[in-house]
Write a protein that holds these residues in place. Structure first.
Motif, PDB file in Angstrom:
ATOM      1  N   VAL A  35       0.838  -1.201   0.000  1.00 50.66           N
ATOM      2  CA  VAL A  35       0.000   0.000   0.000  1.00 50.66           C
ATOM      3  C   VAL A  35       0.873   1.252   0.000  1.00 50.66           C
ATOM      4  CG1 VAL A  35      -1.902  -1.175   1.145  1.00 50.66           C
ATOM      5  CG2 VAL A  35      -0.226   0.046   2.525  1.00 50.66           C
ATOM      6  N   GLY A 163      -6.774  -3.818 -10.685  1.00 48.75           N
ATOM      7  CA  GLY A 163      -7.309  -2.481 -10.450  1.00 48.75           C
ATOM      8  C   GLY A 163      -6.688  -1.857  -9.225  1.00 48.75           C
ATOM      9  N   THR A 164      -7.259  -0.747  -8.791  1.00 49.79           N
ATOM     10  CA  THR A 164      -6.778  -0.029  -7.620  1.00 49.79           C
ATOM     11  C   THR A 164      -7.751  -0.214  -6.463  1.00 49.79           C
ATOM     12  OG1 THR A 164      -5.690   1.644  -8.990  1.00 49.79           O
ATOM     13  CG2 THR A 164      -6.170   2.247  -6.717  1.00 49.79           C
ATOM     14  N   HIS A 166      -8.872   0.957  -2.511  1.00 47.71           N
ATOM     15  CA  HIS A 166      -8.826   2.099  -1.603  1.00 47.71           C
ATOM     16  C   HIS A 166      -8.880   1.598  -0.162  1.00 47.71           C
ATOM     17  CE1 HIS A 166      -9.588   5.090  -4.855  1.00 47.71           C
ATOM     18  NE2 HIS A 166     -10.132   4.023  -5.419  1.00 47.71           N
ATOM     19  N   GLY A 210      -9.702  -6.880  -9.788  1.00 52.00           N
ATOM     20  CA  GLY A 210      -9.782  -5.536  -9.229  1.00 52.00           C
ATOM     21  C   GLY A 210     -11.147  -5.241  -8.635  1.00 52.00           C
ATOM     22  N   ASP A 264     -14.487   3.226  -3.025  1.00 53.58           N
ATOM     23  CA  ASP A 264     -13.836   4.189  -3.907  1.00 53.58           C
ATOM     24  C   ASP A 264     -13.221   5.289  -3.051  1.00 53.58           C
ATOM     25  OD1 ASP A 264     -16.045   5.755  -3.113  1.00 53.58           O
ATOM     26  OD2 ASP A 264     -17.180   5.204  -4.912  1.00 53.58           O
ATOM     27  N   LEU A 288      -3.671   3.998  -1.349  1.00 53.68           N
ATOM     28  CA  LEU A 288      -4.059   3.167  -2.484  1.00 53.68           C
ATOM     29  C   LEU A 288      -3.175   1.924  -2.551  1.00 53.68           C
ATOM     30  CD1 LEU A 288      -4.438   5.896  -5.272  1.00 53.68           C
ATOM     31  CD2 LEU A 288      -6.223   4.910  -3.832  1.00 53.68           C
ATOM     32  N   ALA A 289      -3.714   0.880  -3.162  1.00 55.70           N
ATOM     33  CA  ALA A 289      -2.954  -0.355  -3.392  1.00 55.70           C
ATOM     34  C   ALA A 289      -3.359  -0.924  -4.747  1.00 55.70           C
ATOM     35  CB  ALA A 289      -3.253  -1.368  -2.290  1.00 55.70           C
ATOM     36  N   ALA A 291       1.040  -1.002  -4.508  1.00 53.39           N
ATOM     37  CA  ALA A 291       2.145  -0.057  -4.608  1.00 53.39           C
ATOM     38  C   ALA A 291       3.399  -0.815  -5.030  1.00 53.39           C
ATOM     39  CB  ALA A 291       2.373   0.633  -3.268  1.00 53.39           C
TER      40      ALA A 291
END
Length: 301
Positions: A35, A163-164, A166, A210, A264, A288-289, A291
């Motif tokens: 992260v 994906g990302t 949160h 994701g 999100d 965010l992850a 990283a």
């Protein structure tokens, strides 16, 4: 002449723990996710090995040779037939003693920084082997991203992330000793057979896609009951984050940091505000992850 390496924190989206082994460790199925909270480790030539530290809770960081950053420098120096005469400065931003692998990150950061400073060009496999000797979480701090750790966590298989994600992290007032948490895990399981740890296929698929909602349904931490037993007030923090809209709430690693997965960016901010308003933690971080792993950000000049 110095080298600076940036290295991330981690969250365990799944930590499946087996019974105690003869060597005192536990077999794990440990799904790591790096992260975006970072320490920066800077190494500079010096007349002897010394460590300094700055940042939040820096006073809790050991500045002797027990520090993983010092041990990393000594290990690499020993392999290359040189003295570890460097000044290592750690700029902390990863919570100290919070279950987010801050000490392991510093070890990986110092190892990569020394390798760069000394111009050794050590192959990645050899660096990972040194990391594994230093500690179970250190190899993942070097590679970052997402990975399944087996054995005691040091045997890594990279995982795809589509994906990302949160995350919100609530920092507790106080710390937990990882050995103490594992000891409590053993006590809670005393007299019962501990299941063989296995990674969840549904969880790794959620990472690949994701899909935060699917990931929330599959996260888990077998050390959580032990951490809550030793630090009961964490239950209130977990409840506050859940009521604040988190998709999932869990203790991060051995704790006492608690981690909250949000849908999100807007939801993450709402969860963070709810946690702060609850007065159940001392501070909150949003990240965010995934990283990247240890990265040279200021090379030797």
């Amino acid at each position: 002449m110095s080298v600076t390496v940036r290295v991330p924190a981690k969250v365990n989206v799944q930590l499946a723990v087996g019974g105690a082994r003869a060597d005192g460790f536990h077999d794990l199925a440990n799904v790591f996710l790096a992260v975006g909270l970072y320490d920066e480790v800077t190494v500079t030539p010096a007349d002897r090995l010394r460590i300094t530290c700055s940042g939040p809770d820096a006073h809790q960081v050991p500045l002797d040779h027990s520090n993983l950053a010092a041990r990393a420098a000594l290990a690499l120096a020993g392999r290359s037939g040189r003295s570890a005469d460097v000044h290592i400065h750690i700029a902390k931003d990863i919570p100290v003693a919070g279950g987010m692998a801050g000490g392991s990150a510093d070890g990986a950061g110092a190892l990569l920084a020394c390798d760069e400073l000394w111009g050794l060009g050590t192959p990645r496999d050899e660096l990972l082997a040194i990391c594994a000797e230093l500690g179970s979480d250190v190899p993942f701090s070097l590679i970052g991203g997402a990975a399944l750790g087996t054995g005691r966590g040091e045997q890594l298989t990279p995982l795809e992330v589509g994906g990302t994600f949160h995350w919100v992290f609530a920092l507790a007032d106080g710390g937990l000793s990882t050995p103490a948490v594992y000891g409590e895990f053993d006590r809670l399981w005393e007299g019962r057979e501990v299941p063989v740890p296995e990674a969840s296929p549904e969880l790794t698929e959620a990472l690949r896609l994701g899909d935060a909602t699917a990931l929330a349904e599959t996260v888990g931490n077998d050390l959580q009951p032990a951490a809550l037993s030793l630090f009961p007030s964490l239950r209130q923090t977990l409840t506050a984050g859940g009521e604040g809209g988190a998709l999932a709430a869990l203790v991060s690693g051995s704790g006492p940091t608690t981690a909250f997965l949000a849908k999100d960016a807007e939801s993450a901010e709402s969860v963070a505000e709810a946690l702060l308003a609850s007065d159940t933690c001392r501070s909150v971080r949003v990240a965010l992850a995934p990283a990247p792993g240890a990265t040279v950000v200021a090379p030797a000049v």
